[in-house]
Design a protein around this motif. Structure first.
Motif, PDB file in Angstrom:
ATOM      1  N   LEU A  14      -9.652 -10.618  -1.353  1.00 47.46           N
ATOM      2  CA  LEU A  14      -9.397  -9.005  -1.572  1.00 47.46           C
ATOM      3  C   LEU A  14     -10.009  -7.809  -0.969  1.00 47.46           C
ATOM      4  N   ARG A  15     -11.051  -7.824  -1.244  1.00 50.59           N
ATOM      5  CA  ARG A  15     -12.273  -7.135  -1.334  1.00 50.59           C
ATOM      6  C   ARG A  15     -11.744  -6.665   0.493  1.00 50.59           C
ATOM      7  N   SER A  16     -12.062  -8.060   1.227  1.00 47.63           N
ATOM      8  CA  SER A  16     -12.170  -7.913   2.525  1.00 47.63           C
ATOM      9  C   SER A  16     -11.089  -6.900   3.140  1.00 47.63           C
ATOM     10  N   GLU A  17      -9.601  -7.877   2.409  1.00 46.82           N
ATOM     11  CA  GLU A  17      -8.533  -6.803   3.182  1.00 46.82           C
ATOM     12  C   GLU A  17      -8.704  -5.843   2.632  1.00 46.82           C
ATOM     13  N   ALA A  18      -8.896  -5.810   1.803  1.00 47.03           N
ATOM     14  CA  ALA A  18      -9.054  -3.836   0.822  1.00 47.03           C
ATOM     15  C   ALA A  18      -9.460  -2.939   2.290  1.00 47.03           C
ATOM     16  N   ARG A  19     -10.855  -3.169   3.097  1.00 43.98           N
ATOM     17  CA  ARG A  19     -11.793  -3.102   3.689  1.00 43.98           C
ATOM     18  C   ARG A  19     -10.665  -3.261   4.545  1.00 43.98           C
ATOM     19  N   GLY A  22      -8.050   0.188   4.464  1.00 45.57           N
ATOM     20  CA  GLY A  22      -8.676   1.437   4.939  1.00 45.57           C
ATOM     21  C   GLY A  22      -9.362   1.849   6.216  1.00 45.57           C
ATOM     22  N   THR A  23     -10.203  -0.083   6.416  1.00 44.70           N
ATOM     23  CA  THR A  23     -11.238   0.746   8.328  1.00 44.70           C
ATOM     24  C   THR A  23      -9.520   1.686   8.448  1.00 44.70           C
ATOM     25  N   GLN A  24      -9.086   0.779   9.178  1.00 43.50           N
ATOM     26  CA  GLN A  24      -7.851   0.949   9.888  1.00 43.50           C
ATOM     27  C   GLN A  24      -6.848   2.392   9.073  1.00 43.50           C
ATOM     28  N   ALA A  25      -7.176   3.129   8.789  1.00 41.58           N
ATOM     29  CA  ALA A  25      -7.269   4.442   7.726  1.00 41.58           C
ATOM     30  C   ALA A  25      -8.285   5.096   8.367  1.00 41.58           C
ATOM     31  N   GLY A  26      -9.042   4.906   8.667  1.00 46.71           N
ATOM     32  CA  GLY A  26     -10.686   5.707   8.728  1.00 46.71           C
ATOM     33  C   GLY A  26     -11.542   6.097   7.657  1.00 46.71           C
ATOM     34  N   LEU A  27     -10.825   4.608   6.655  1.00 43.75           N
ATOM     35  CA  LEU A  27     -11.576   4.811   4.958  1.00 43.75           C
ATOM     36  C   LEU A  27     -12.566   4.142   4.655  1.00 43.75           C
ATOM     37  N   GLN A  28     -13.664   4.262   4.217  1.00 43.57           N
ATOM     38  CA  GLN A  28     -14.339   3.126   3.502  1.00 43.57           C
ATOM     39  C   GLN A  28     -14.223   3.001   2.393  1.00 43.57           C
ATOM     40  N   PRO A  29     -13.955   1.600   1.827  1.00 45.46           N
ATOM     41  CA  PRO A  29     -13.781   0.635   0.550  1.00 45.46           C
ATOM     42  C   PRO A  29     -14.110   1.241  -1.026  1.00 45.46           C
ATOM     43  N   ILE A  30     -14.997   2.568  -0.464  1.00 45.23           N
ATOM     44  CA  ILE A  30     -15.174   3.457  -1.745  1.00 45.23           C
ATOM     45  C   ILE A  30     -13.909   4.407  -1.858  1.00 45.23           C
ATOM     46  N   HIS A  31     -13.680   4.631  -1.295  1.00 45.93           N
ATOM     47  CA  HIS A  31     -12.027   5.754  -1.328  1.00 45.93           C
ATOM     48  C   HIS A  31     -10.251   5.109  -0.817  1.00 45.93           C
ATOM     49  N   TRP A  32     -10.613   3.755  -1.023  1.00 46.07           N
ATOM     50  CA  TRP A  32      -9.962   2.509  -0.302  1.00 46.07           C
ATOM     51  C   TRP A  32      -9.790   3.279  -2.384  1.00 46.07           C
ATOM     52  N   GLN A  33     -10.574   2.166  -2.790  1.00 44.34           N
ATOM     53  CA  GLN A  33     -10.364   2.103  -4.229  1.00 44.34           C
ATOM     54  C   GLN A  33     -10.085   3.563  -5.503  1.00 44.34           C
ATOM     55  N   THR A  34     -11.115   4.869  -4.889  1.00 40.58           N
ATOM     56  CA  THR A  34     -10.603   6.115  -5.384  1.00 40.58           C
ATOM     57  C   THR A  34      -8.808   6.460  -5.427  1.00 40.58           C
ATOM     58  N   LEU A  35      -8.215   6.085  -3.979  1.00 42.71           N
ATOM     59  CA  LEU A  35      -6.807   6.059  -4.098  1.00 42.71           C
ATOM     60  C   LEU A  35      -6.333   4.932  -4.977  1.00 42.71           C
ATOM     61  N   ARG A  36      -6.467   3.907  -4.776  1.00 39.40           N
ATOM     62  CA  ARG A  36      -5.901   2.947  -5.528  1.00 39.40           C
ATOM     63  C   ARG A  36      -6.053   3.050  -7.474  1.00 39.40           C
ATOM     64  N   TYR A  37      -7.524   3.891  -7.517  1.00 41.80           N
ATOM     65  CA  TYR A  37      -7.344   4.002  -9.178  1.00 41.80           C
ATOM     66  C   TYR A  37      -6.282   5.449  -9.194  1.00 41.80           C
ATOM     67  N   LEU A  38      -6.581   6.417  -8.741  1.00 40.83           N
ATOM     68  CA  LEU A  38      -5.482   7.423  -8.747  1.00 40.83           C
ATOM     69  C   LEU A  38      -3.935   7.697  -8.645  1.00 40.83           C
ATOM     70  N   ALA A  39      -3.697   6.314  -8.221  1.00 39.31           N
ATOM     71  CA  ALA A  39      -2.763   5.886  -8.059  1.00 39.31           C
ATOM     72  C   ALA A  39      -1.978   5.130  -9.262  1.00 39.31           C
ATOM     73  N   ALA A  40      -2.891   4.401 -10.376  1.00 40.98           N
ATOM     74  CA  ALA A  40      -2.400   4.240 -10.680  1.00 40.98           C
ATOM     75  C   ALA A  40      -2.644   4.662 -12.132  1.00 40.98           C
ATOM     76  N   CYS A  41      -3.583   5.622 -12.851  1.00 37.49           N
ATOM     77  CA  CYS A  41      -4.185   6.259 -14.051  1.00 37.49           C
ATOM     78  C   CYS A  41      -3.303   7.155 -14.317  1.00 37.49           C
ATOM     79  N   ASN A  42      -3.133   7.665 -15.382  1.00 40.69           N
ATOM     80  CA  ASN A  42      -2.292   8.592 -16.575  1.00 40.69           C
ATOM     81  C   ASN A  42      -3.275   9.706 -16.000  1.00 40.69           C
ATOM     82  N   ARG A  43      -2.770  10.842 -16.845  1.00 34.98           N
ATOM     83  CA  ARG A  43      -3.202  12.185 -16.998  1.00 34.98           C
ATOM     84  C   ARG A  43      -4.100  12.486 -17.597  1.00 34.98           C
TER      85      ARG A  43
END
Length: 186
Positions: A14-19, A22-43
């Motif tokens: 899963l981490r390899s696929e996320a990498r 993210g790379t296709q979007a110019g993002l590092q894994p930490i950036h991708w993980q941050t976006l996924r978290y923010l899309a899933a969290c509440n206020r």
């Protein structure tokens, strides 16, 4: 294969696929993980501190990641109405579109859909219990779904958080929260 080997292999895949996504979007894994978290969290959980806690990163690392994501137009920042020291973060529509197009999440969902209902439910329950046990063993917050929290109160008038005393929308109740505590923790 022992469970730790199976989980490690699954997580590496899963981490390899996320990498790749993210790379296709110019993002590092930490950036991708941050976006996924923010899309899933509440206020209650959309602050830089909550991001750092969830990812197990330093505030400095998260701060740099957030600067980049804001500059790329993938995260928006909004000051808290009640406490101007608090900043709320949200993925932009561009970020949500990017996350939605990630092939690896679709592949995982398709693979899980191939399991029968009983197996899928048992796997979800077992993985959730394992995650909670590991979080507790390491002294980490559970970041569970708000609706499964001991502070979540349902009534005919709707849902509310007993911890904050505030009403909860259906969206908030269905998202992850940094204040989550298992009903068993009571």
């Amino acid at each position: 294969m022992p469970i730790d080997d199976t989980l490690e292999r699954l997580c590496n895949l899963l981490r390899s696929e996320a990498r790749v996504a993210g790379t296709q979007a110019g993002l590092q894994p930490i950036h991708w993980q941050t976006l996924r978290y923010l899309a899933a969290c509440n206020r209650y959980s959309d602050t830089p501190l909550a991001v750092a806690e969830f990812l197990g990163q330093t505030k400095g690392t998260v701060s740099q990641s957030l600067k980049l994501l804001v500059a790329k137009g993938l995260v928006s920042k909004q000051p808290d109405a009640g406490d101007r020291r608090v900043v709320h973060l949200a993925p932009t529509d561009a970020a949500l579109d990017l996350l939605g197009r990630a092939a690896y999440t679709q592949t995982l969902q398709q693979a899980a859909a191939g399991l029968d209902d009983g197996s899928r439910a048992a796997l979800d329950t077992a993985l959730t219990e394992l995650l909670l046990a590991l979080q507790l063993a390491h002294g980490r917050r559970s970041f569970g779904v708000c609706g499964s929290c001991r502070f979540h109160e349902r009534s005919a008038a709707g849902s509310r958080c007993q911890l904050t005393g505030e009403p909860l929308s259906a969206v908030d109740a269905s998202r992850i929260c940094r204040e989550h505590e298992s009903p068993d923790a009571a």
